[in-house]
Design a protein around this motif. Structure first.
Motif: not given
Ligand code: IMP
Length: 438
Positions: A342-353
């Motif tokens: 289950v997806g509980t967070r997102y990781r962005g392109s610059d590794d930010a969550t």
């Protein structure tokens, strides 16, 4: 009262048709409040399959008032065909009511939808090409033709002429298309008017009467929260508001008329058309979900994109709709997958969550899911009829969803049939379903 809104909590296709159909059994009226025949509900009844596009899901229950509200955009040809088909199959449709203020999809809306997508090329939205966007655009531009206009030839012709005028440039490639002739278009739409006249009403006051009499009214949404034109993944969205707040606008009631909001979500995620989908799968598990889940569009037949359940998006949907209950559909499709993510967070392109659903389009487009792994269950669950029948891992999966979103799961779908449904303890808290759980 009460008024109960049922909305899609993901990208549409969550199985709202089945849930609305089940809840409609206990309601007095079902009102659709937005969208058009871009929606598609498949309802299985006594082994028979019904595919509905415009009709409120309650139509299969005799004696319920079914309403197409002012917020819906109506292609009258599709509506007449749907009424004919239901009649042919023995469904009573005489009591179906359609708002005189609903807007009509016209032949030029279909052409504009096709042309708009073709013009966008690689950037296209992947619309259903049913003319939905151009129809809502005309509504906002105050060039729309409404259901009530069908009943007056002079007004109808005048309004069609006015609406056609500004489209001449963009419709030039279709100049010779006979469907665009003012006179034949007026004639065709007058015929629809004659056929629909017995159904046309001031539907808002009809709904007020029912609410004032203490009857149960369901407000049925189409599409889903993440396709909302304001709160979804714009511009990869539909042109209306599938969120619960829009039930008021699209049916003509006030916020205090709605006491419960049920969000329908699949046990995993799907999306059709283009746009961000952070938990999308491009592997065997994704294929398995598509095959087992029969993930092909009711309206367009397109294969749906598939992915893990996105809890970041579901929590967002819970907040924006103020969900009071969740209906989790197609839990059976997860049988045999271990572990379940289950997806509980997102990781962005610059590794930010990101723990919250990002508002910025660029962030969302590059976001990928970060997952929690939960134990799977090997057993088939299509025969389970209570929470206690479910394997422990399936129960824990539902508990995880509840804890993460803060919304109780009131109903679980374990197969396409009406009886393949588990009413959980939480359904006892609903004014509509309390009696079922008891
Ligand atoms: P439109 O509503 O036809 O303009 O399409 C806009 C976007 O919404 C596209 O990505 C469609 O695939 C999507 N969409 C529209 N209706 C539905 C639906 O009922 N289920 C799922 N996706 C939909």
């Amino acid at each position: 009262m009460p008024g109960i809104a049922i909305v899609g909590a993901q990208w549409g296709d969550e199985g709202k048709g089945k849930i609305t159909d089940l809840l409609a059994e206990r309601a007095d009226a079902v009102v659709r409040f937005q969208g058009g025949n871009n929606a598609g509900h498949t309802i299985v009844r006594g082994g028979e399959e019904f595919k509905l596009h415009l009709m409120p899901s309650g139509i299969l229950h005799p004696g319920k008032t079914c309403v197409i509200g002012n917020g819906v955009v109506v292609d009258p040809r599709v509506l007449c065909d749907e009424l004919d088909e239901l009649r042919r199959r023995g469904v009573a449709v005489d009591e179906m009511r359609i708002s005189a203020n609903a807007h009509l999809i016209m032949p030029y809306h279909l052409l504009l939808d096709h042309a708009g997508e073709a013009r966008l090329g690689q950037l296209q939205i992947g619309t259903t090409r049913r003319g939905i966007g151009p129809c809502y655009a005309d509504k906002a531009a105050r060039l729309g033709i409404r259901v009530q206009d069908l009943l007056d030839e002079k007004i109808l012709k005048k309004k069609i002429a006015a609406a056609l005028e500004p489209k001449r440039l963009s419709l030039r490639p279709f100049a010779k298309d006979p469907s665009l002739d003012l006179y034949s278009m007026t004639e065709e739409y007058l015929t629809y008017g004659h056929r629909l006249e017995p159904h046309i009403r001031d539907t808002a006051s009809l709904i007020w009467e029912r609410l004032d009499r203490g009857e149960n009214v369901i407000f049925e949404g189409a599409q889903g929260t993440l396709l909302d034109i304001d709160h979804g993944t714009y511009p990869f969205v539909t042109s209306s508001n599938p969120v619960a707040g829009a039930a008021c606008v699209g049916a003509g009631v006030g916020p205090r008329d709605i006491q419960e909001v049920w969000g329908v979500a699949k046990a995993y995620a799907t999306r059709v058309g283009a746009g961000p989908f952070p938990t999308e799968l491009h592997d065997d598990v994704g294929d398995r979900l598509r095959t087992r889940g029969g993930e092909f569009g009711t309206t367009t037949g397109r294969a749906r994109r598939t992915g893990w359940l996105d809890l970041v998006a579901l929590r967002y949907a819970a907040r924006i709709n103020s969900l009071t209950a969740l209906a989790i559909t197609k839990l059976d499709v997860l049988a045999g997958i271990d572990p379940i993510c289950v997806g509980t967070r997102y990781r962005g392109s610059d590794d930010a969550t990101f723990a919250q659903f990002p508002y910025h389009q660029s962030v969302l487009h590059h976001a990928v899911g970060e997952y929690e792994q939960l134990p799977g269950f090997a057993e088939e669950i299509g025969e389970c009829r209570s929470e206690a029948d479910l394997p422990v891992a399936a129960r824990e999966y539902l508990e995880y969803i509840e804890a993460f979103t803060g919304v109780p799961v009131a109903l679980v779908g374990v197969g396409p049939g009406r009886d393949q449904t588990i009413w959980t303890q939480a359904s006892a808290d609903s004014a509509l379903t309390g009696a079922v759980a008891a």
